[in-house]
Design a protein around this motif. Sequence first.
Motif, short mmCIF file in Angstrom:
data_model
loop_
_atom_site.label_atom_id
_atom_site.label_comp_id
_atom_site.label_asym_id
_atom_site.label_seq_id
_atom_site.Cartn_x
_atom_site.Cartn_y
_atom_site.Cartn_z
N ALA A 62 5.22 5.70 -9.51
CA ALA A 62 6.31 4.75 -9.77
C ALA A 62 6.10 3.44 -9.00
CB ALA A 62 7.66 5.37 -9.40
N LEU A 63 5.69 3.54 -7.74
CA LEU A 63 5.45 2.33 -6.93
C LEU A 63 4.29 1.52 -7.49
CD1 LEU A 63 5.96 3.77 -3.35
CD2 LEU A 63 7.23 1.87 -4.34
N ALA A 64 3.22 2.20 -7.88
CA ALA A 64 2.06 1.49 -8.43
C ALA A 64 2.44 0.75 -9.70
CB ALA A 64 0.92 2.46 -8.68
N ARG A 65 3.24 1.39 -10.53
CA ARG A 65 3.69 0.71 -11.76
C ARG A 65 4.58 -0.48 -11.44
NH1 ARG A 65 4.45 6.17 -15.28
NH2 ARG A 65 2.44 6.05 -16.32
N ARG A 66 5.47 -0.30 -10.45
CA ARG A 66 6.40 -1.37 -10.12
C ARG A 66 5.69 -2.59 -9.54
NH1 ARG A 66 9.99 0.18 -5.75
NH2 ARG A 66 9.02 -1.36 -4.46
N PRO A 117 -3.40 -2.37 -10.16
CA PRO A 117 -4.28 -1.57 -11.03
C PRO A 117 -5.01 -0.46 -10.28
CG PRO A 117 -4.70 -3.91 -11.34
CD PRO A 117 -3.76 -3.78 -10.18
N TYR A 118 -5.53 -0.76 -9.08
CA TYR A 118 -6.23 0.26 -8.30
C TYR A 118 -5.27 1.38 -7.93
CZ TYR A 118 -8.33 2.69 -4.38
OH TYR A 118 -8.80 3.67 -3.55
N ALA A 127 -3.11 6.79 -8.60
CA ALA A 127 -1.90 7.60 -8.79
C ALA A 127 -2.03 8.48 -10.03
CB ALA A 127 -0.67 6.69 -8.90
N LEU A 128 -2.62 7.96 -11.09
CA LEU A 128 -2.82 8.74 -12.31
C LEU A 128 -3.83 9.87 -12.09
CD1 LEU A 128 -2.73 5.86 -14.91
CD2 LEU A 128 -1.03 7.70 -14.66
N ILE A 129 -4.86 9.59 -11.31
CA ILE A 129 -5.84 10.63 -10.97
C ILE A 129 -5.17 11.76 -10.20
CG2 ILE A 129 -7.85 11.14 -9.51
CD1 ILE A 129 -8.92 8.35 -10.37
N VAL A 130 -4.36 11.40 -9.22
CA VAL A 130 -3.66 12.41 -8.42
C VAL A 130 -2.72 13.22 -9.30
CG1 VAL A 130 -2.05 12.78 -6.51
CG2 VAL A 130 -3.93 11.16 -6.25
N GLN A 131 -2.02 12.55 -10.23
CA GLN A 131 -1.16 13.26 -11.17
C GLN A 131 -1.99 14.26 -11.99
OE1 GLN A 131 2.08 13.42 -11.82
NE2 GLN A 131 2.93 11.72 -10.71
N ARG A 145 0.80 -1.23 0.00
CA ARG A 145 0.00 0.00 0.00
C ARG A 145 0.83 1.28 0.00
NH1 ARG A 145 -4.17 -0.31 -2.18
NH2 ARG A 145 -5.42 1.02 -0.92
N GLN A 146 2.14 1.17 -0.21
CA GLN A 146 2.96 2.38 -0.22
C GLN A 146 2.64 3.26 -1.42
OE1 GLN A 146 4.98 3.36 2.46
NE2 GLN A 146 3.74 1.68 3.22
N ASP A 147 2.21 2.66 -2.53
CA ASP A 147 1.78 3.48 -3.67
C ASP A 147 0.58 4.33 -3.27
OD1 ASP A 147 0.32 1.04 -3.49
OD2 ASP A 147 -0.29 1.17 -5.58
N ALA A 148 -0.38 3.73 -2.60
CA ALA A 148 -1.57 4.47 -2.17
C ALA A 148 -1.21 5.52 -1.13
CB ALA A 148 -2.62 3.51 -1.61
N ILE A 149 -0.33 5.19 -0.21
CA ILE A 149 0.05 6.15 0.82
C ILE A 149 0.72 7.37 0.20
CG2 ILE A 149 1.63 6.51 2.77
CD1 ILE A 149 0.74 3.64 3.67
#
Length: 127
Positions: free
Chosen positions: A100-104, A108-109, A114-118, A70-74
């Motif tokens: 980057a973490l979500a891609r790694r 998908p969620y 992460a893309l929405i936040v970007q 969950r570090q991508d979400a955090i």
Amino acid sequence: MGNILLFQGQIEGEQLVKESFSISQSLGNQISLIEGFNQTSMALMVLGRFTEAHDLMSKKGAADTKTDFRQDAIQSLLACTLVHLGRYEEAQPHAQSGLALARRVGDPYGLSFALIVQGWLAIAEGS
């Protein structure tokens, strides 16, 4: 359940989220604690309490470099709170890290969030 009630506009969901976070803390394992931080921060943002959400996400234990869980979400949630607080420069590294973490990890969620936040950050910065 607490977050669902909050999304439906039922304020009593906040108490359920607080109880859930207390249980997560009492379990004593890092995975439960990270999920507790994640869910509680989302609830605070639903309530429009972005400063509290940011402060909670910034506490020791939410971000844990020893695990990918969950570090991508955090990181994306941290960026989200900072965008809502108008602190765009501070949000940028968290948004990039979350993406980057979500891609790694191939979540998908996490990637979609992460893309929405970007996107929010780009709109806020006028890019």
